[in-house]
Write a protein that holds these residues in place. Structure first.
Motif, PDB file in Angstrom:
ATOM      1  N   VAL A 247      58.379   9.597 -35.851  1.00  0.00           N
ATOM      2  CA  VAL A 247      57.037   9.586 -35.273  1.00  0.00           C
ATOM      3  C   VAL A 247      57.163   9.652 -33.756  1.00  0.00           C
ATOM      4  N   GLN A 248      56.383  10.537 -33.153  1.00  0.00           N
ATOM      5  CA  GLN A 248      56.391  10.661 -31.695  1.00  0.00           C
ATOM      6  C   GLN A 248      54.991  10.441 -31.140  1.00  0.00           C
ATOM      7  N   LEU A 249      54.934   9.815 -29.975  1.00  0.00           N
ATOM      8  CA  LEU A 249      53.671   9.578 -29.305  1.00  0.00           C
ATOM      9  C   LEU A 249      53.742  10.143 -27.893  1.00  0.00           C
ATOM     10  N   GLN A 250      52.696  10.815 -27.482  1.00  0.00           N
ATOM     11  CA  GLN A 250      52.645  11.398 -26.148  1.00  0.00           C
ATOM     12  C   GLN A 250      51.350  10.979 -25.473  1.00  0.00           C
ATOM     13  N   ALA A 251      51.482  10.199 -24.415  1.00  0.00           N
ATOM     14  CA  ALA A 251      50.312   9.779 -23.636  1.00  0.00           C
ATOM     15  C   ALA A 251      50.039  10.784 -22.531  1.00  0.00           C
ATOM     16  N   SER A 252      48.773  11.003 -22.254  1.00  0.00           N
ATOM     17  CA  SER A 252      48.375  11.909 -21.180  1.00  0.00           C
ATOM     18  C   SER A 252      47.029  11.472 -20.611  1.00  0.00           C
ATOM     19  N   GLY A 253      46.643  12.098 -19.508  1.00  0.00           N
ATOM     20  CA  GLY A 253      45.329  11.833 -18.937  1.00  0.00           C
ATOM     21  C   GLY A 253      45.324  10.965 -17.700  1.00  0.00           C
ATOM     22  N   GLY A 254      46.499  10.491 -17.297  1.00  0.00           N
ATOM     23  CA  GLY A 254      46.552   9.674 -16.104  1.00  0.00           C
ATOM     24  C   GLY A 254      46.292  10.488 -14.842  1.00  0.00           C
ATOM     25  N   GLY A 255      46.184   9.779 -13.731  1.00  0.00           N
ATOM     26  CA  GLY A 255      45.951  10.451 -12.464  1.00  0.00           C
ATOM     27  C   GLY A 255      45.548   9.471 -11.388  1.00  0.00           C
ATOM     28  N   LEU A 256      45.087  10.041 -10.279  1.00  0.00           N
ATOM     29  CA  LEU A 256      44.622   9.247  -9.141  1.00  0.00           C
ATOM     30  C   LEU A 256      43.098   9.199  -9.169  1.00  0.00           C
ATOM     31  N   VAL A 257      42.543   8.005  -9.070  1.00  0.00           N
ATOM     32  CA  VAL A 257      41.094   7.844  -9.102  1.00  0.00           C
ATOM     33  C   VAL A 257      40.699   6.761  -8.104  1.00  0.00           C
ATOM     34  N   GLN A 258      39.511   6.880  -7.555  1.00  0.00           N
ATOM     35  CA  GLN A 258      39.028   5.876  -6.616  1.00  0.00           C
ATOM     36  C   GLN A 258      38.533   4.640  -7.360  1.00  0.00           C
TER      37      GLN A 258
ATOM     38  N   PHE B 218      53.864  -6.525 -26.634  1.00  0.00           N
ATOM     39  CA  PHE B 218      54.576  -5.256 -26.684  1.00  0.00           C
ATOM     40  C   PHE B 218      55.785  -5.339 -27.593  1.00  0.00           C
ATOM     41  N   HIS B 219      56.403  -6.524 -27.699  1.00  0.00           N
ATOM     42  CA  HIS B 219      57.607  -6.601 -28.528  1.00  0.00           C
ATOM     43  C   HIS B 219      57.292  -6.412 -30.013  1.00  0.00           C
ATOM     44  N   ASP B 220      56.012  -6.463 -30.389  1.00  0.00           N
ATOM     45  CA  ASP B 220      55.625  -6.186 -31.771  1.00  0.00           C
ATOM     46  C   ASP B 220      55.510  -4.687 -32.043  1.00  0.00           C
ATOM     47  N   ALA B 221      55.494  -3.892 -30.995  1.00  0.00           N
ATOM     48  CA  ALA B 221      55.242  -2.461 -31.152  1.00  0.00           C
ATOM     49  C   ALA B 221      56.372  -1.767 -31.888  1.00  0.00           C
ATOM     50  N   GLY B 222      55.999  -0.691 -32.597  1.00  0.00           N
ATOM     51  CA  GLY B 222      56.981   0.085 -33.339  1.00  0.00           C
ATOM     52  C   GLY B 222      57.425   1.297 -32.534  1.00  0.00           C
ATOM     53  N   TYR B 223      56.912   2.469 -32.943  1.00  0.00           N
ATOM     54  CA  TYR B 223      57.236   3.691 -32.211  1.00  0.00           C
ATOM     55  C   TYR B 223      56.509   3.671 -30.861  1.00  0.00           C
ATOM     56  N   ARG B 224      57.226   4.103 -29.836  1.00  0.00           N
ATOM     57  CA  ARG B 224      56.685   4.006 -28.476  1.00  0.00           C
ATOM     58  C   ARG B 224      56.799   5.343 -27.787  1.00  0.00           C
ATOM     59  N   GLY B 225      55.766   5.697 -27.039  1.00  0.00           N
ATOM     60  CA  GLY B 225      55.790   6.950 -26.319  1.00  0.00           C
ATOM     61  C   GLY B 225      56.106   6.749 -24.853  1.00  0.00           C
ATOM     62  N   GLN B 226      56.298   7.849 -24.165  1.00  0.00           N
ATOM     63  CA  GLN B 226      56.460   7.803 -22.720  1.00  0.00           C
ATOM     64  C   GLN B 226      55.098   7.586 -22.077  1.00  0.00           C
ATOM     65  N   GLY B 227      55.095   7.110 -20.883  1.00  0.00           N
ATOM     66  CA  GLY B 227      53.864   6.691 -20.252  1.00  0.00           C
ATOM     67  C   GLY B 227      53.199   7.762 -19.411  1.00  0.00           C
ATOM     68  N   THR B 228      52.001   7.413 -18.949  1.00  0.00           N
ATOM     69  CA  THR B 228      51.257   8.246 -18.018  1.00  0.00           C
ATOM     70  C   THR B 228      50.796   7.354 -16.867  1.00  0.00           C
ATOM     71  N   GLN B 229      50.950   7.859 -15.653  1.00  0.00           N
ATOM     72  CA  GLN B 229      50.670   7.050 -14.466  1.00  0.00           C
ATOM     73  C   GLN B 229      49.179   7.047 -14.156  1.00  0.00           C
ATOM     74  N   VAL B 230      48.647   5.864 -13.946  1.00  0.00           N
ATOM     75  CA  VAL B 230      47.267   5.694 -13.480  1.00  0.00           C
ATOM     76  C   VAL B 230      47.322   4.988 -12.133  1.00  0.00           C
ATOM     77  N   THR B 231      46.736   5.610 -11.122  1.00  0.00           N
ATOM     78  CA  THR B 231      46.693   5.035  -9.794  1.00  0.00           C
ATOM     79  C   THR B 231      45.247   4.930  -9.343  1.00  0.00           C
ATOM     80  N   VAL B 232      44.842   3.711  -9.007  1.00  0.00           N
ATOM     81  CA  VAL B 232      43.471   3.472  -8.545  1.00  0.00           C
ATOM     82  C   VAL B 232      43.542   3.091  -7.071  1.00  0.00           C
ATOM     83  N   SER B 233      43.072   3.983  -6.235  1.00  0.00           N
ATOM     84  CA  SER B 233      43.210   3.778  -4.796  1.00  0.00           C
ATOM     85  C   SER B 233      42.185   4.610  -4.061  1.00  0.00           C
TER      86      SER B 233
END
Length: 120
Positions: free
Chosen positions: A1-12, A104-119
């Motif tokens: 099983v693979q997971l892919q996170a997306s949608g992050g970015g820079l937001v005010q 988080f230690h209960d989690a099973g399959y884990r995906g790579q992350g997506t960066q969210v920056t609020v600035s």
């Protein structure tokens, strides 16, 4: 099983983002899916979890601002994030087998992350 996170970015501050977690290699119906985040210098923490029956759980820090949802037909989990704050800045991860405690230690399959920056 693979997971892919997306949608992050820079937001005010005060802005919104929607993260997506695409699950492949299995049917999403079988899994609860959680969102977790890790800010620089901090431990990874649970943000939200949605069960196989669409029961939802949230960390106190995001209640009323974030909404988790699932679309099993698209094998995708969403995290709608509104009223974002600088302290929401982190790398966001999705993973299977979340629990209401959002450990988080209960989690099973884990995906790579997506960066969210609020600035500003």
């Amino acid at each position: 099983v693979q997971l892919q996170a997306s949608g992050g970015g820079l937001v005010q501050p005060g802005g919104s983002l929607r993260l997506s977690c695409l699950v492949s290699g299995s049917t999403l119906d079988y899994y609860s899916i959680g969102w977790y985040r890790q800010a620089p210098g901090k431990e990874r923490e649970g943000v939200s979890c949605i069960s196989t029956t669409s029961t939802t759980y949230y960390a106190d820090s995001v209640k009323g601002r974030f909404t988790i949802s699932r679309d099993n037909a698209k094998n995708t989990i969403y995290l709608q994030m509104n009223s974002l704050k600088p302290e929401d800045t982190a790398v966001y991860y999705c993973a299977t087998d979340c629990t209401r405690q959002l450990y988080f230690h209960d989690a099973g399959y884990r995906g790579q992350g997506t960066q969210v920056t609020v600035s500003s």
